[in-house]
Write an enzyme that holds these catalytic residues in place. Structure first.
Site, PDB file in Angstrom:
ATOM      1  N   ALA A 149      99.363  34.379  34.886  1.00  0.00           N
ATOM      2  CA  ALA A 149      98.946  33.180  34.154  1.00  0.00           C
ATOM      3  C   ALA A 149     100.143  32.519  33.490  1.00  0.00           C
ATOM      4  O   ALA A 149     100.031  31.867  32.462  1.00  0.00           O
ATOM      5  CB  ALA A 149      97.908  33.551  33.097  1.00  0.00           C
ATOM      6  N   ALA A 150     101.331  32.712  34.115  1.00  0.00           N
ATOM      7  CA  ALA A 150     102.537  32.169  33.491  1.00  0.00           C
ATOM      8  C   ALA A 150     102.908  30.802  34.056  1.00  0.00           C
ATOM      9  O   ALA A 150     104.026  30.352  33.908  1.00  0.00           O
ATOM     10  CB  ALA A 150     103.686  33.155  33.663  1.00  0.00           C
ATOM     11  N   GLY A 151     101.942  30.160  34.695  1.00  0.00           N
ATOM     12  CA  GLY A 151     102.224  28.863  35.320  1.00  0.00           C
ATOM     13  C   GLY A 151     102.620  27.807  34.301  1.00  0.00           C
ATOM     14  O   GLY A 151     102.198  27.857  33.146  1.00  0.00           O
TER      15      GLY A 151
ATOM     16  N   ARG B 143     101.883  19.486  36.202  1.00  0.00           N
ATOM     17  CA  ARG B 143     101.163  18.417  36.900  1.00  0.00           C
ATOM     18  C   ARG B 143      99.786  18.127  36.294  1.00  0.00           C
ATOM     19  O   ARG B 143      99.153  17.139  36.654  1.00  0.00           O
ATOM     20  CB  ARG B 143     101.048  18.744  38.387  1.00  0.00           C
ATOM     21  CG  ARG B 143     102.338  18.377  39.133  1.00  0.00           C
ATOM     22  CD  ARG B 143     102.455  19.100  40.445  1.00  0.00           C
ATOM     23  NE  ARG B 143     101.372  18.761  41.348  1.00  0.00           N
ATOM     24  CZ  ARG B 143     101.060  19.474  42.437  1.00  0.00           C
ATOM     25  NH1 ARG B 143     101.741  20.575  42.715  1.00  0.00           N
ATOM     26  NH2 ARG B 143     100.086  19.103  43.213  1.00  0.00           N
TER      27      ARG B 143
ATOM     28  N   GLY C 160     102.580  30.259  52.162  1.00  0.00           N
ATOM     29  CA  GLY C 160     103.233  31.337  52.900  1.00  0.00           C
ATOM     30  C   GLY C 160     102.441  31.584  54.181  1.00  0.00           C
ATOM     31  O   GLY C 160     101.220  31.533  54.185  1.00  0.00           O
TER      32      GLY C 160
ATOM     33  N   GLU D 223     107.498  32.452  53.401  1.00  0.00           N
ATOM     34  CA  GLU D 223     107.212  31.269  52.592  1.00  0.00           C
ATOM     35  C   GLU D 223     107.572  30.014  53.372  1.00  0.00           C
ATOM     36  O   GLU D 223     108.505  30.029  54.198  1.00  0.00           O
ATOM     37  CB  GLU D 223     108.016  31.326  51.276  1.00  0.00           C
ATOM     38  CG  GLU D 223     107.488  32.354  50.305  1.00  0.00           C
ATOM     39  CD  GLU D 223     106.019  32.164  49.991  1.00  0.00           C
ATOM     40  OE1 GLU D 223     105.654  31.141  49.397  1.00  0.00           O
ATOM     41  OE2 GLU D 223     105.211  33.026  50.382  1.00  0.00           O
TER      42      GLU D 223
ATOM     43  N   ASN E  25      98.736  32.624  53.443  1.00  0.00           N
ATOM     44  CA  ASN E  25      98.556  33.589  52.362  1.00  0.00           C
ATOM     45  C   ASN E  25      97.864  32.909  51.185  1.00  0.00           C
ATOM     46  O   ASN E  25      98.335  31.893  50.679  1.00  0.00           O
ATOM     47  CB  ASN E  25      99.942  34.094  51.942  1.00  0.00           C
ATOM     48  CG  ASN E  25      99.883  35.001  50.730  1.00  0.00           C
ATOM     49  OD1 ASN E  25      98.908  35.710  50.520  1.00  0.00           O
ATOM     50  ND2 ASN E  25     100.942  34.979  49.932  1.00  0.00           N
TER      51      ASN E  25
ATOM     52  N   TYR F  43      64.863  13.625  15.770  1.00  0.00           N
ATOM     53  CA  TYR F  43      65.951  14.592  15.574  1.00  0.00           C
ATOM     54  C   TYR F  43      65.437  15.758  14.745  1.00  0.00           C
ATOM     55  O   TYR F  43      64.976  15.569  13.609  1.00  0.00           O
ATOM     56  CB  TYR F  43      67.151  13.941  14.857  1.00  0.00           C
ATOM     57  CG  TYR F  43      68.177  14.978  14.473  1.00  0.00           C
ATOM     58  CD1 TYR F  43      68.783  15.772  15.447  1.00  0.00           C
ATOM     59  CD2 TYR F  43      68.516  15.214  13.141  1.00  0.00           C
ATOM     60  CE1 TYR F  43      69.689  16.763  15.112  1.00  0.00           C
ATOM     61  CE2 TYR F  43      69.427  16.203  12.796  1.00  0.00           C
ATOM     62  CZ  TYR F  43      70.013  16.971  13.783  1.00  0.00           C
ATOM     63  OH  TYR F  43      70.901  17.958  13.453  1.00  0.00           O
TER      64      TYR F  43
HETATM   65  C1  UD1 Z   1     102.278  31.563  46.401  1.00  0.00           C
HETATM   66  C2  UD1 Z   1     102.628  32.518  47.537  1.00  0.00           C
HETATM   67  C3  UD1 Z   1     102.321  31.839  48.875  1.00  0.00           C
HETATM   68  C4  UD1 Z   1     100.877  31.457  48.922  1.00  0.00           C
HETATM   69  C5  UD1 Z   1     100.516  30.566  47.730  1.00  0.00           C
HETATM   70  C6  UD1 Z   1      99.041  30.350  47.672  1.00  0.00           C
HETATM   71  C7  UD1 Z   1     104.553  33.836  46.763  1.00  0.00           C
HETATM   72  C8  UD1 Z   1     106.007  34.024  46.841  1.00  0.00           C
HETATM   73  N1  UD1 Z   1     104.037  32.813  47.455  1.00  0.00           N
HETATM   74  O1  UD1 Z   1     103.138  30.447  46.538  1.00  0.00           O
HETATM   75  O2  UD1 Z   1     102.610  32.723  49.932  1.00  0.00           O
HETATM   76  O3  UD1 Z   1     100.586  30.792  50.128  1.00  0.00           O
HETATM   77  O4  UD1 Z   1     100.902  31.202  46.500  1.00  0.00           O
HETATM   78  O5  UD1 Z   1      98.729  29.403  46.714  1.00  0.00           O
HETATM   79  O6  UD1 Z   1     103.872  34.605  46.113  1.00  0.00           O
HETATM   80  N2  UD1 Z   1     103.703  32.760  38.746  1.00  0.00           N
HETATM   81  C9  UD1 Z   1     104.143  33.385  37.614  1.00  0.00           C
HETATM   82  N3  UD1 Z   1     105.474  33.580  37.448  1.00  0.00           N
HETATM   83  C10 UD1 Z   1     106.387  33.182  38.355  1.00  0.00           C
HETATM   84  C11 UD1 Z   1     105.931  32.527  39.504  1.00  0.00           C
HETATM   85  C12 UD1 Z   1     104.581  32.337  39.681  1.00  0.00           C
HETATM   86  O7  UD1 Z   1     103.329  33.766  36.764  1.00  0.00           O
HETATM   87  O8  UD1 Z   1     107.578  33.409  38.134  1.00  0.00           O
HETATM   88  C13 UD1 Z   1     102.259  32.557  38.928  1.00  0.00           C
HETATM   89  C14 UD1 Z   1     101.886  31.084  38.912  1.00  0.00           C
HETATM   90  O9  UD1 Z   1     101.522  30.685  37.608  1.00  0.00           O
HETATM   91  C15 UD1 Z   1     100.690  31.044  39.845  1.00  0.00           C
HETATM   92  C16 UD1 Z   1     100.980  32.141  40.836  1.00  0.00           C
HETATM   93  O10 UD1 Z   1     101.910  33.010  40.221  1.00  0.00           O
HETATM   94  O11 UD1 Z   1      99.496  31.362  39.189  1.00  0.00           O
HETATM   95  C17 UD1 Z   1     101.561  31.590  42.146  1.00  0.00           C
HETATM   96  O12 UD1 Z   1     102.762  30.921  41.886  1.00  0.00           O
HETATM   97  P1  UD1 Z   1     103.149  29.584  42.609  1.00  0.00           P
HETATM   98  O13 UD1 Z   1     104.445  29.130  42.093  1.00  0.00           O
HETATM   99  O14 UD1 Z   1     102.026  28.627  42.592  1.00  0.00           O
HETATM  100  O15 UD1 Z   1     103.364  30.128  44.089  1.00  0.00           O
HETATM  101  P2  UD1 Z   1     103.321  29.301  45.408  1.00  0.00           P
HETATM  102  O16 UD1 Z   1     104.662  28.712  45.656  1.00  0.00           O
HETATM  103  O17 UD1 Z   1     102.167  28.404  45.416  1.00  0.00           O
END
Ligand code: UD1
Ligand code: MG
Length: 455
Positions: free
Chosen positions: A13-15, A19, A145, A159, A174, A353
């Site tokens: 949940a570190a997103g 956007r 991926g 990827e 993936n 009410y």
């Molecule tokens: C990831 C997968 C990809 C897959 C896609 C599906 C990897 C390397 N790639 O890519 O194969 O098709 O999801 O949507 O896993 N996050 C963190 N810390 C980080 C990086 C990410 O907590 O350092 C969390 C993000 O908040 C998110 C999740 O991990 O919830 C996925 O990260 P994201 O950057 O969206 O990966 P994608 O590039 O979409």
């Protein structure tokens, strides 16, 4: 019976969620009245995870609070720097070290994954795979991926940014989530490097690492609709739409009639009994239960409300938190009810009410009745006894009690308690002046004629 396998869920949940263009962290945005994070945590809990580690970014106290609200045993792991999905999972190293049979990794921004799907990933581990990946056929694979298979076996995940032209043509993608055997998880994760286009530690490399160690890997397929993620408000709306579709189906399958299902909006926890009829354009916020045989007429809005068996709501009714309608009670058009119990068969049919009140069984609340429950500082209660009759357009100034079977004359402002079976009238007494209208008209006409003659 096999002993139950222990399970740790690691929820990422570190997103950044830039956007979303929001002051609110992405994973706290809601679908069906519950945060994205809440959905992910509830799914892993239902899939049998007894422990959860939620990986959050630094300075995210509100995300931490929501995690612990939705999964009280959740541990929090802070990922100081975003260095990839494997790096994020390893932020929960302490939890991993405790040792579990199964480790499942979920993304907090992917809220529609069903508990059964997580359970199926775990089942893959139980058959001896070290890594079980969730895949889907992407309508447009760009950005995902790719699952690279050879002789029907999953070889590796590449990827998009690292893929060759040939690999980019693969549509099997993936979903991001996976399950790892607890026995091997730490060793696999720690062997992952960052030698790739993004210089990130990819969780997806767990597959190649496992293969290189002679361990088995497996792919499980899910529909694309189940694994869609949320990055912006457009995707949030798409996920909400999919969620609503599911809830409507479940509710109809359980025996309720929705006349126009696509116009009924439910929450994650809405409970609807059998033979309930829901007319078009109704909204059910969190915490609503509707008992068997109740009817919700069109354009009603309910949240935190309980509707008893055979009760009737709306059209155009608003039930707010704490509204409880007992069996056969009615809350009709333009009626708002908050924190009030409405007794068996009581009728509140129009333009009313009722707040902070208790209305006795079979009482009748006339059109336009208002409980004046708030003086600008405190809320006070109104009690109306069983079988009482409150005439139309009455104001019940709380705190006030109207006894059982009492009558309230229409248009009354009731400021003092009324004894059971009494009649209370609290309004100006009617005055009648015989012939007044006739002499008024005659005098007015005479004045008008005199004025005209003078011109
Ligand atoms: C990831 C997968 C990809 C897959 C896609 C599906 C990897 C390397 N790639 O890519 O194969 O098709 O999801 O949507 O896993 N996050 C963190 N810390 C980080 C990086 C990410 O907590 O350092 C969390 C993000 O908040 C998110 C999740 O991990 O919830 C996925 O990260 P994201 O950057 O969206 O990966 P994608 O590039 O979409
Ligand atoms: Mg993503």
């Amino acid at each position: 019976m096999q002993p139950a396998r222990s399970c740790l869920a690691i929820v990422l949940a570190a997103g950044e969620g830039t956007r979303m263009k929001s002051a609110c962290p992405k994973v706290l945005h809601e679908v069906g009245g519950r945060s994205l994070l809440g959905h992910a945590l509830s799914a892993v809990a239902e899939a049998g995870a007894e422990a959860a580690a939620v990986v959050i970014g630094p300075d995210r106290p509100e995300v931490a609070r929501e995690a612990q609200r939705r999964f009280p045993a959740a541990e929090l792991a802070i990922q100081q720097e975003r260095r990839g999905t494997a790096h994020a999972v390893l932020a929960a190293r302490e939890s991993l070290r405790r040792g579990y049979d199964d480790v499942i990794v979920a993304f907090a921004d992917t809220p529609l994954v069903r508990p059964q799907t997580f359970a199926a990933l775990r089942a893959g581990l139980a058959t001896g795979a070290a890594v079980v990946v969730l895949g889907f056929e992407a309508a447009d694979p760009t950005g995902y991926g790719r699952l690279v298979e050879q002789d029907g076996e999953l070889e590796e995940i590449v990827e998009h940014k690292d893929a060759t032209e040939a690999q980019r043509a693969i549509t099997l993608c993936n979903a991001g989530l996976m399950a790892l055997s607890g026995e091997h998880a730490l060793a696999i994760l720690e062997a992952i490097g960052d030698d790739n286009a993004q210089r990130e530690f990819y969780l997806t490399d767990a597959v190649a690492v496992a293969r290189a160690r002679g361990l088995r890997t497996k792919v499980l397929l899910a529909p694309e609709s189940e694994v869609q993620g949320v990055n912006d408000r457009v995707q949030l709306a798409a996920v909400e739409a999919e969620f609503q579709k599911r809830r409507r189906l479940d509710i109809m399958t359980e025996g309720a009639t929705l006349i126009a299902p696509e116009t009924a909006f439910f929450s994650f926890d809405t409970q609807v009994g059998r033979d309930v009829l829901i007319e078009p354009n109704c909204v059910f916020g969190p915490g609503v239960s509707i008992a068997d045989g109740a009817v919700i007429h069109a354009f009603s809005h309910l949240e935190g409300a309980q509707v008893g068996p055979g009760a009737m709501v709306g059209p155009f009714a608003r039930l707010r938190p704490g509204a409880k309608l007992a069996e056969g009670a009615k809350a009709g058009n333009f009626v708002e009810i908050k924190a009030a119990e409405i007794g068996v068969g009581a009728k509140i049919n129009h333009l009313t009410y009722i707040g902070d009140a208790s209305i006795g069984a079979a009482a009748n609340i006339g059109a336009g009745t208002i409980t004046c429950n708030y003086d600008g500082f405190v809320k006070s209660r109104t009690t109306v006894g069983a079988g009482a009759f409150v005439g139309s357009n009455s104001s019940l100034v709380a705190p006030v009690t109207i006894g059982e079977g009492a009558y309230i004359g229409s248009g009354s402002v009731i400021t003092a308690d009324v004894q059971p079976h009494a009649l209370a009238i609290g309004r100006g007494r009617q005055v009648e002046k015989e012939g007044w209208a006739k002499s008024f008209r005659e005098a007015a006409l005479a004045r008008k004629a005199a004025k005209k003659a003078a011109e």
